[in-house]
Write an enzyme that holds these catalytic residues in place. Structure first.
Site, PDB file in Angstrom:
ATOM      1  N   CYS A 108      19.660 -24.789   1.049  1.00 51.45           N
ATOM      2  CA  CYS A 108      20.199 -23.057   1.254  1.00 51.45           C
ATOM      3  C   CYS A 108      21.538 -23.014   2.687  1.00 51.45           C
ATOM      4  CB  CYS A 108      19.152 -22.897   2.541  1.00 51.45           C
ATOM      5  SG  CYS A 108      18.832 -23.559   4.018  1.00 51.45           S
ATOM      6  N   CYS A 148      14.089 -20.079   3.130  1.00 53.24           N
ATOM      7  CA  CYS A 148      14.940 -20.426   3.360  1.00 53.24           C
ATOM      8  C   CYS A 148      16.332 -19.901   2.098  1.00 53.24           C
ATOM      9  CB  CYS A 148      15.097 -21.406   3.831  1.00 53.24           C
ATOM     10  SG  CYS A 148      15.392 -22.451   2.861  1.00 53.24           S
ATOM     11  N   HIS A 174      15.599 -26.087   9.301  1.00 59.10           N
ATOM     12  CA  HIS A 174      13.557 -27.259   8.600  1.00 59.10           C
ATOM     13  C   HIS A 174      13.552 -28.797   9.783  1.00 59.10           C
ATOM     14  CE1 HIS A 174      13.814 -25.346   4.529  1.00 59.10           C
ATOM     15  NE2 HIS A 174      15.128 -25.223   4.854  1.00 59.10           N
ATOM     16  N   HIS A 205       3.388 -40.276   3.722  1.00 59.32           N
ATOM     17  CA  HIS A 205       2.581 -38.972   3.083  1.00 59.32           C
ATOM     18  C   HIS A 205       2.917 -39.848   1.844  1.00 59.32           C
ATOM     19  CE1 HIS A 205       1.132 -37.262   7.097  1.00 59.32           C
ATOM     20  NE2 HIS A 205       2.950 -36.520   7.107  1.00 59.32           N
TER      21      HIS A 205
END
Length: 749
Positions: free
Chosen positions: A342, A416, A348, A468
C-alpha cells in the site's frame, strides 16, 4: 394555371426541398457520429496499448532493479569473502615471518649478534637471570656457614630511587667447594654493575628517572597501573549475590565499596636490621630477588597491555570473528523489504522500523561493539519442511514455483489497499518469501554457532516473526516458525537430546505448541495472556499439557483476568520463580531457545498486549535462563510493536547476555505480591503439572508471596536444614565416641 394553383405548387416544392435538406442533415449527423465513435475506439485502443506498454516497462524496470540489488548483494558477499581471505593471508604471512625470524634466531651462531630483542625476549632473559640467581642463593644458604669467608664478597648496590630497572649485585669470582668456580661474567647481567661511589650512582639514577618522567607518553613510575577489567559472569558463583535464580537483589549489609577493596601491598623503605653476617646477607639477597620479581611483573603487565591493544586495533580495522567474543547478534537489512504494497507500511503494527530501531539502539548504547555481529542466510526448502508441509513451503517460500504450479494462495484485500493472507498478515509478492526465509536461516545459523560451542549465547534481530505459523497455515504476521525449525534441526543434525523453548511473547505460540505437542525431548513453556481463550490466538489453556509421549512437556503459563489489574513485573517474576525455573531445572536442557516477543512491555495498547511489564524485567528473566544448559542460550525476536518498548527490552536482554551488572530490582517490586488473578492462574498451572514435575510441589507454598518474602522463607528453610544436619552429625559423633570409650568398672566400697 390560375395564380392560386401556382402558389400552392411552389409551397409544396418548398416543403419537399426542406424535407430533403432535413434528410441530408440527418445523414450527415449520423455519418459524423459514426466517424467520431470509430475515432474514439481507435484512441482508446491506442491508450490501452500505451498503458500496457508502460506497465510492461515498469515490470521490466522492477525486475532489473531486483537483479541489480541481487547482483549488488552478491558483490558485497564476494567482497566480504575477499577481505576475509586477504586478512587470513596477511595473518598467515605475518605468522610465517614470525616463525622465520624465530628460526633465524634459533639457528644463529653463538658469537653472532642478534637483532633488537622484543619485550617478550627481554622478559624471558630476565626470568632466566632471576631463576639462576635464586638457585645460586639457595645453594649458598644450604651449604655455606655464616662464618665462611667465601660466602659473600660483595653487597647489594641497588638504590630504591630506580624501581624500573633490576637491581644488581657486585659478586667477585670465588671458588665454592660444592658449586665450583663462580665468575660474575657468566651471570648475564641486564646492565653493567655500578662501581662508582654511591653519590655518583644516586645522581645518575635520579637523572634517569627525570628523563623517563619527561615524556608525556609514559606513565609515572610511582603512579598506579590502571587496567579496565570486565567482571566475568559466573552463573554458579553469583547465586549468593543475586538471590533467587540469579536475580539482582539489594544487599544493604554489604557496602559497595567493601566489595571492590583490595589491600595495598607492603612497601620496603627501611633498611634491614643488622643481625648476624650470614643472615643479613641472606635477607639482602631475598630483597634483591623481590625487587627483580617486581620488575618482571611490571614488564609483564606492560607486555599484556600491548597485546590487548594490538587485538583491539585489529578488530577495529577489519570485520572478523574474534575468539574472545562470546555474544553474537544476527541481523540483515534485507528483512526490511518485507512491507505492505500500500505504500504506508508504518500504519501496520509489524513493519520494517522494528528491527531497524533495535539495531540502531544497540549501536547507540555501544552494546554492538562488545558483540560479534553476523549476517544471516536464507533457509533452504528442506530446512523449512522440517516443520511445515511441502505445499506450504512452495506457496510461501518460492515465487517462480508458485506461478508454474498455479498454486496461488487465497489473498484478501486489506483496508489500506494492500494484500495479505489474512486481515493482519501482509504479503509482498516480491520480497515477503525472501525475508521470511532469511529470518529462519538467521536464527538457525546463530543457534548452531551457540550449540557447537563457537559462541556462548546470542540474540537474533529478525522479522517477520514465526511462533504463530502452523504446519500449513500462516497467521499473526508469521509465515515460517523460525525457533521450531531451529529446534528440529538441532535434533536431526547435532543430536541435541533435550531442548527448552521459552516463549514470553504476550500471545501464545500456537505454531510451536503444535510442532512439539507429542515430543518429550522438547519442553515448550509459554507465558502469555489467555483470558479464558478470549485473547488472540485463543489457544494455550493450562490443561493443554501435551499428548502421548509428550505428556507434561507442554506448559502454558496462561494468565487470565483481563487488565483488572494488568500483569506486571511482580506477576512474571512470581511465575518464573514458582513454575518456569523449577520445571526448567528439573528438565535440565542441553540448549535453551527463547521466542522473545516484547509486546508484554508497558506501552502496547490492549488489543496488542495491555500488560505493564518494564523492559528491565526481561533482563532479569534472561539472566535467570543463563543459568541453564551451561549458558547456551539464544533469543529470537518475535512480537512487540511499540518502538521504545522493544528497544529498551532488547537493550536489557543483550546487556544481560554480555554479563553486565543489572540494576537492582526496585524495592516496590520486591515487596509487591502478585495480584489475585495471577495467583489463580499459577495455581491452575501447578495443579495441571504437579503430577509430572515434582519441583512444583516445593514452590506451591510460596505462590502468593512477594519476592522478598519468598527469599526470606528460602533462607529460613536453608538454615533449618543446616541446623538439623549439624545436629544429626553431632549425635552420630557422640554415639560413635560412646561406643569407642570403654565402660568404667564399678569398684565395690
Amino acid at each position: 394555371s390560375p395564380p392560386g394553383h401556382q402558389e400552392q405548387q411552389l409551397q409544396q416544392e418548398l416543403v419537399a426541398l426542406k424535407h430533403k435538406q432535413q434528410l441530408q442533415r440527418q445523414l450527415l449527423i449520423a455519418e459524423f457520429q459514426r466517424q467520431h465513435e470509430q475515432l474514439s475506439r481507435q484512441h482508446e485502443a491506442q491508450l490501452q496499448d500505451h498503458i500496457k506498454g508502460q506497465e510492461e516497462a515498469c515490470a521490466l524496470k522492477s525486475i532489473h532493479q531486483q537483479d541489480l540489488l541481487a547482483l549488488k548483494h552478491q558483490q558485497e558477499v564476494l567482497e566480504h569473502q575477499r577481505k576475509i581471505e586477504q586478512q587470513r593471508h596477511e595473518q598467515q604471512m605475518e605468522k610465517q615471518q614470525r616463525e622465520h625470524k624465530l628460526q633465524q634466531l634459533k639457528n644463529k651462531e653463538r658469537g653472532q649478534e642478534s637483532a633488537v630483542a622484543s619485550t617478550e625476549v627481554k622478559m624471558r632473559l630476565q626470568e632466566f637471570v632471576l631463576n639462576k640467581k635464586k638457585a645460586l642463593a639457595q645453594r649458598n644458604l644450604n651449604h655455606c656457614l655464616p662464618s665462611d669467608p667465601c660466602y659473600w664478597y660483595g653487597k647489594t648496590q641497588h638504590s630504591s630511587l630506580d624501581q624500573s630497572s633490576p637491581p644488581q649485585t657486585a659478586l667477585s669470582a670465588y671458588n665454592h667447594p660444592m658449586l665450583g668456580t663462580y665468575d660474575s661474567k657468566d651471570d648475564f647481567p641486564l646492565r653493567k654493575t655500578a662501581s662508582e661511589p654511591n653519590l655518583k650512582l644516586r645522581s645518575r639514577l635520579k637523572q634517569k628517572v627525570t628523563e623517563r618522567r619527561s615524556s608525556p607518553l609514559l606513565r609515572r613510575k610511582d603512579g598506579p597501573i590502571i587496567t579496565a577489567k570486565k567482571r566475568p559472569l559466573d552463573v554458579a558463583g553469583e547465586q549468593s549475590s543475586f538471590g533467587l535464580g540469579g536475580l539482582p537483589l539489594p544487599s544493604p549489609s554489604v557496602s559497595k565499596f567493601a566489595r571492590g577493596h583490595r589491600p595495598l601491598g607492603r612497601t620496603q623503605s627501611a633498611p634491614l636490621p643488622q643481625q648476624q653476617c650470614g643472615q643479613a646477607q641472606a635477607l639482602q639477597q631475598l630483597v634483591v630477588q623481590q625487587q627483580h620479581q617486581q620488575f618482571l611483573e611490571k614488564h609483564k603487565q606492560l607486555f599484556q597491555q600491548q597485546q590487548q591493544q594490538h587485538i583491539i586495533n585489529k578488530v577495529a580495522q577489519c570485520v572478523c570473528v574474534c575468539a574472545c567474543v562470546r555474544v553474537c547478534l544476527v541481523y540483515d537489512s534485507l528483512m526490511q523489504k518485507h512491507q505492505c504494497m500500500c505504500g504506508n507500511s508504518m500504519s501496520h503494527p509489524e513493519h520494517a522500523g522494528r528491527i531497524q530501531s533495535i539495531w540502531s539502539r544497540l549501536q547507540e548504547t555501544g552494546l554492538r561493539a562488545h558483540c560479534e555481529c553476523i549476517r544471516g542466510r536464507k533457509a533452504s526448502l528442506e530446512e523449512l519442511q522440517t516443520v511445515h508441509s511441502e505445499a506450504h513451503v512452495l506457496l510461501y517460500g518460492t515465487n517462480p514455483l508458485r506461478q508454474k504450479l498455479d498454486l496461488s494462495p487465497m489473498f484478501v484485500r486489506l483496508p489500506c489497499g494492500g494484500i495479505g493472507v489474512d486481515s493482519d498478515t501482509i504479503w509482498n509478492e516480491i520480497h515477503s518469501s525472501s525475508a521470511a526465509r532469511l529470518a529462519v536461516g538467521s536464527v538457525v545459523e546463530l543457534v548452531f554457532k551457540v550449540a557447537s560451542g563457537e559462541l556462548k549465547n546470542g540474540f537474533a534481530v529478525v522479522r517477520p516473526p514465526g511462533h504463530h505459523a502452523e504446519e500449513s497455515t500462516p497467521m499473526g504476521f508469521c509465515y515460517f516458525n523460525s525457533v521450531a525449525i531451529a529446534a528440529k534441526l538441532l535434533q536431526q543434525r547435532l543430536n541435541v537430546s533435550k531442548i527448552l523453548i521459552v516463549d514470553w511473547d504476550v500471545h501464545h505460540g500456537n505454531g510451536t505448541q503444535q510442532a512439539f505437542y507429542t515430543d518429550p525431548t522438547v519442553l515448550y513453556l509459554s507465558l502469555h495472556r489467555y483470558d479464558d481463550g478470549n485473547f488472540f490466538p485463543g489457544s494455550g489453556a493450562p490443561d493443554e499439557v501435551g499428548s502421548g509421549a509428550g505428556l507434561g512437556f507442554n506448559v502454558n503459563m496462561a494468565f487470565t483476568g483481563g487488565l483488572e489489574p494488568p500483569m506486571g513485573d511482580a506477576e512474571y517474576l512470581a511465575a518464573f520463580r514458582t513454575v518456569v525455573m523449577p520445571i526448567a531445572n528439573e528438565f535440565a536442557p542441553d540448549m535453551v531457545l527463547v521466542s522473545s516477543g516484547f509486546d508484554a512491555v508497558d506501552g502496547h495498547a490492549p488489543p496488542l498486549g495491555g500488560y505493564k511489564l518494564t523492559a528491565k524485567c526481561f533482563g532479569y528473566l534472561t539472566r535467570q535462563l543463563m543459568g541453564l544448559a551451561g549458558g547456551r542460550l539464544v533469543l529470537a525476536l518475535e512480537g512487540g510493536h511499540d518502538l521504545t518498548a522493544i528497544c529498551d527490552a532488547s537493550e536489557a536482554c543483550v546487556s544481560a547476555l554480555l554479563g553486565n551488572e543489572l540494576d537492582l530490582i526496585p524495592d516496590e517490586v520486591l515487596q509487591q505480591r502478585p495480584n489475585a488473578n495471577a495467583v489463580r492462574s499459577i495455581e491452575k498451572v501447578t495443579e495441571a503439572h504437579s503430577k509430572y514435575w515434582r519441583s512444583l510441589q516445593c514452590s506451591a507454598s510460596t505462590l502468593g508471596c512477594s519476592l522478598s518474602e519468598a527469599l526470606q522463607r528460602d533462607t529460613e528453610e536453608a538454615e533449618t536444614v543446616s541446623a538439623m544436619a549439624s545436629l544429626s552429625v553431632a549425635s552420630k559423633h557422640i554415639g560413635k565416641r560412646a561406643e569407642e570409650e570403654p565402660m568404667e568398672e564399678e569398684v565395690p566400697i
